[in-house]
Write a protein that holds these residues in place. Structure first.
Motif, PDB file in Angstrom:
ATOM      1  N   PHE A 138       0.842  -1.203   0.000  1.00  0.00           N
ATOM      2  CA  PHE A 138       0.000   0.000   0.000  1.00  0.00           C
ATOM      3  C   PHE A 138       0.872   1.246   0.000  1.00  0.00           C
ATOM      4  O   PHE A 138       1.887   1.282   0.702  1.00  0.00           O
ATOM      5  CB  PHE A 138      -0.910  -0.018   1.235  1.00  0.00           C
ATOM      6  N   PRO A 139       0.459   2.291  -0.729  1.00  0.00           N
ATOM      7  CA  PRO A 139      -0.637   2.338  -1.716  1.00  0.00           C
ATOM      8  C   PRO A 139      -0.171   1.747  -3.041  1.00  0.00           C
ATOM      9  O   PRO A 139       0.807   2.219  -3.626  1.00  0.00           O
ATOM     10  CB  PRO A 139      -0.934   3.837  -1.831  1.00  0.00           C
ATOM     11  N   ALA A 140      -0.846   0.748  -3.499  1.00  0.00           N
ATOM     12  CA  ALA A 140      -0.343  -0.082  -4.589  1.00  0.00           C
ATOM     13  C   ALA A 140      -0.064   0.694  -5.870  1.00  0.00           C
ATOM     14  O   ALA A 140       1.046   0.661  -6.402  1.00  0.00           O
ATOM     15  CB  ALA A 140      -1.325  -1.222  -4.858  1.00  0.00           C
ATOM     16  N   GLU A 141      -1.054   1.365  -6.393  1.00  0.00           N
ATOM     17  CA  GLU A 141      -0.872   2.054  -7.663  1.00  0.00           C
ATOM     18  C   GLU A 141       0.161   3.173  -7.555  1.00  0.00           C
ATOM     19  O   GLU A 141       1.020   3.327  -8.414  1.00  0.00           O
ATOM     20  CB  GLU A 141      -2.211   2.611  -8.162  1.00  0.00           C
ATOM     21  N   ALA A 142       0.102   3.937  -6.481  1.00  0.00           N
ATOM     22  CA  ALA A 142       1.027   5.051  -6.299  1.00  0.00           C
ATOM     23  C   ALA A 142       2.452   4.582  -6.043  1.00  0.00           C
ATOM     24  O   ALA A 142       3.406   5.341  -6.233  1.00  0.00           O
ATOM     25  CB  ALA A 142       0.557   5.939  -5.150  1.00  0.00           C
ATOM     26  N   SER A 143       2.611   3.321  -5.616  1.00  0.00           N
ATOM     27  CA  SER A 143       3.941   2.801  -5.271  1.00  0.00           C
ATOM     28  C   SER A 143       4.569   1.953  -6.368  1.00  0.00           C
ATOM     29  O   SER A 143       5.578   1.297  -6.145  1.00  0.00           O
ATOM     30  CB  SER A 143       3.850   1.976  -3.983  1.00  0.00           C
ATOM     31  N   GLY A 144       3.972   1.953  -7.536  1.00  0.00           N
ATOM     32  CA  GLY A 144       4.568   1.225  -8.651  1.00  0.00           C
ATOM     33  C   GLY A 144       3.715   0.123  -9.233  1.00  0.00           C
ATOM     34  O   GLY A 144       4.028  -0.413 -10.302  1.00  0.00           O
ATOM     35  N   GLY A 145       2.669  -0.256  -8.506  1.00  0.00           N
ATOM     36  CA  GLY A 145       1.685  -1.176  -9.049  1.00  0.00           C
ATOM     37  C   GLY A 145       2.200  -2.532  -9.476  1.00  0.00           C
ATOM     38  O   GLY A 145       3.100  -3.111  -8.870  1.00  0.00           O
ATOM     39  N   VAL A 146       1.618  -3.036 -10.544  1.00  0.00           N
ATOM     40  CA  VAL A 146       1.912  -4.376 -11.051  1.00  0.00           C
ATOM     41  C   VAL A 146       3.396  -4.524 -11.402  1.00  0.00           C
ATOM     42  O   VAL A 146       4.036  -5.528 -11.068  1.00  0.00           O
ATOM     43  CB  VAL A 146       1.033  -4.694 -12.280  1.00  0.00           C
ATOM     44  N   ASP A 147       3.952  -3.533 -12.089  1.00  0.00           N
ATOM     45  CA  ASP A 147       5.353  -3.628 -12.509  1.00  0.00           C
ATOM     46  C   ASP A 147       6.282  -3.722 -11.307  1.00  0.00           C
ATOM     47  O   ASP A 147       7.270  -4.474 -11.328  1.00  0.00           O
ATOM     48  CB  ASP A 147       5.735  -2.417 -13.365  1.00  0.00           C
TER      49      ASP A 147
END
Length: 215
Positions: A138-147
């Motif tokens: 967390f926060p997933a998307e803001a921290s780089g997400g899937v890649d």
């Protein structure tokens, strides 16, 4: 399809309950049981009630008492007292957005399954040194997400994650396709307007779609 578990004893088991863990903010405690029942009717028998509102602890207690087929946990655990209060209210698991030593100690002391939140490799390694192998990202998307998660699977193969934060029905399958992801956390199953209006049919329909992501 993952088997639905109605009790868990380890954090690793939490990642196997549902492909999506609903992250729920409740402003009215009377919404707690109808929301939990609607999620369960849609096949999602787990709910993370965040400690962001004054009614959260009572909401956890009501769901635990009145919706026994659903695992109820406390999210946004950010202080030692939150862990203690959540356990006393009947929470069956705990989730934090990040970690401090005092929160880790307090959450561990409850004996409840616990997903500590991390967003960097160093944080993940530090928490892993404390014996945790199932983590919240967390926060997933803001921290780089899937890649980002794909890139750390090699150096940290023993860790598995429940990414949460900014995930949508469209992006969830990409996360769930990663080898180091067991489930995702999402707010989209319980839209604020649907919760406020008591639109349990909409919540049940969203839960059915989420449950189907198990494949």
């Amino acid at each position: 399809m993952k088997e639905t578990l109605t009790t868990v004893t380890t954090a690793a088991e939490l990642l196997e309950v549902s492909p999506v863990v609903p992250v729920v903010v409740l402003d009215d405690v009377d919404h707690a049981v109808p929301v939990a029942r609607a999620l369960a009717a849609g096949g999602v028998r787990i709910i993370e009630i965040t400690l962001r509102t004054p009614v959260a602890l009572e909401a956890i207690a009501r769901v635990r008492a009145e919706v026994p087929e659903t695992l109820v946990g406390a999210g946004t655990v950010t202080a030692p007292r939150h862990a203690e209060q959540s356990a006393a209210a009947g929470a069956q698991f705990l989730v934090t957005p990040g970690c401090t030593d005092s929160v880790l100690d307090a959450a561990s002391a409850t004996g409840l399954p616990f997903l500590p939140g991390v967003s960097t490799v160093s944080e993940a390694m530090r928490v892993a040194e404390r014996g945790f192998g199932a983590l919240k990202f967390f926060p997933a998307e803001a921290s780089g997400g899937v890649d980002y998660l794909r890139s750390i699977a090699g150096p940290l193969p023993e860790l598995r994650f429940c990414p949460t934060g900014g995930i949508t029905p469209d992006s969830a399958p990409r996360y769930l396709g990663l080898s180091n992801v067991g489930c995702v956390g999402g707010t989209w199953l319980t839209p604020k307007d649907a919760v406020a209006a008591g639109d349990v049919a909409k919540i049940e329909a969203l839960a059915k779609d989420a449950a189907a992501l198990a494949g």
